[in-house]
Design a protein around this motif. Structure first.
Motif, mmCIF file in Angstrom:
data_model
loop_
_atom_site.group_PDB
_atom_site.id
_atom_site.type_symbol
_atom_site.label_atom_id
_atom_site.label_comp_id
_atom_site.label_asym_id
_atom_site.label_seq_id
_atom_site.Cartn_x
_atom_site.Cartn_y
_atom_site.Cartn_z
ATOM 1 N N ASP A 1 11.148 -0.307 -0.965
ATOM 2 C CA ASP A 1 10.035 0.285 -0.240
ATOM 3 C C ASP A 1 9.296 -0.775 0.581
ATOM 4 O OD1 ASP A 1 8.156 2.018 0.658
ATOM 5 O OD2 ASP A 1 6.998 2.045 -1.205
ATOM 6 N N ASN B 1 7.331 -0.541 3.329
ATOM 7 C CA ASN B 1 5.947 -0.326 3.773
ATOM 8 C C ASN B 1 5.025 0.134 2.648
ATOM 9 O OD1 ASN B 1 6.933 2.227 3.459
ATOM 10 N ND2 ASN B 1 6.524 2.911 5.547
ATOM 11 N N ASP C 1 4.732 2.712 0.624
ATOM 12 C CA ASP C 1 4.115 4.027 0.554
ATOM 13 C C ASP C 1 4.714 4.861 -0.587
ATOM 14 O OD1 ASP C 1 6.588 4.539 1.570
ATOM 15 O OD2 ASP C 1 5.928 5.730 3.272
ATOM 16 N N LYS D 1 7.624 5.780 -1.041
ATOM 17 C CA LYS D 1 8.675 6.684 -0.604
ATOM 18 C C LYS D 1 9.719 5.882 0.153
ATOM 19 C CE LYS D 1 5.665 10.624 -0.133
ATOM 20 N NZ LYS D 1 4.655 11.177 0.752
ATOM 21 N N LEU D 2 10.943 6.355 0.131
ATOM 22 C CA LEU D 2 12.000 5.672 0.867
ATOM 23 C C LEU D 2 12.454 6.528 2.045
ATOM 24 C CD1 LEU D 2 14.389 4.211 -1.859
ATOM 25 C CD2 LEU D 2 12.450 3.124 -0.751
ATOM 26 N N GLU E 1 15.063 2.540 4.715
ATOM 27 C CA GLU E 1 14.796 1.781 3.490
ATOM 28 C C GLU E 1 15.855 2.057 2.430
ATOM 29 O OE1 GLU E 1 9.916 1.542 3.681
ATOM 30 O OE2 GLU E 1 10.874 3.328 2.869
HETATM 31 CA CA LIG Z 1 8.531 3.419 2.359
#
Ligand SMILES: [Ca+2]
Ligand SMILES: [Ca+2]
Length: 104
Positions: free
Chosen positions: A68, A70, A72, A74-75, A79
Motif C-alpha cells: 500500500d 499511498n 489508504d 486499499k490496493l 499496487e
Molecule cells: Ca493504496
C-alpha cells in the motif's frame, strides 16, 4: 483483412490477472481497489500454496502494509501488481533450482 488472432498465453495471463483483480475488488462498493478483506479473500482463493507456505498468521496485514504505497489501506491495480511480480520471481527461482537439481 482484419482477423482477431487467438490470444497468446501471456496475453491470457495478463487478462486473467486483470479479471481476478476486478472480481475480488468489486466485492464492496469500491470496485477499483482491494480492501484488506478482499485481498485476504483473493490470497486465500487464488494463492493457497503461497498462503500455506507462510508461517506468519498476519501475512495478509504484512502484504497490505508492504504494497500500500499511498497508505489508504486499499490496493489499486498498480499496487497489487508487485505482489504478483514478486511471487512470480520467487517461483521462477524455485523453478530454476529444480531444473538444476534435475540435471545433476
Ligand atoms: Ca493504496
Ligand atoms: Ca473493493
Amino acid at each position: 483483412c482484419l482477423r482477431v488472432s487467438p490470444m497468446t498465453d501471456l496475453e491470457k495471463s495478463m487478462e486473467s490477472l486483470i479479471t481476478i483483480f476486478h472480481h475480488y475488488a468489486s466485492d464492496d462498493n469500491d470496485g477499483k481497489t482491494l480492501s484488506k478483506k478482499e485481498l485476504k479473500k483473493l490470497i486465500e482463493n487464488e494463492l493457497p500454496t503461497f498462503l500455506k507456505a507462510q508461517k506468519n498468521p498476519n501475512v495478509v496485514d504484512c502484504i497490505m502494509k508492504d504494497l500500500d504505497q499511498n497508505k489508504d489501506d486499499k490496493l489499486d491495480f498498480e499496487e497489487f501488481i508487485p505482489l504478483v511480480v514478486g511471487l512470480s520471481m520467487a517461483c521462477e527461482k524455485c523453478f530454476t533450482l529444480h531444473e538444476k537439481k534435475g540435471k545433476k
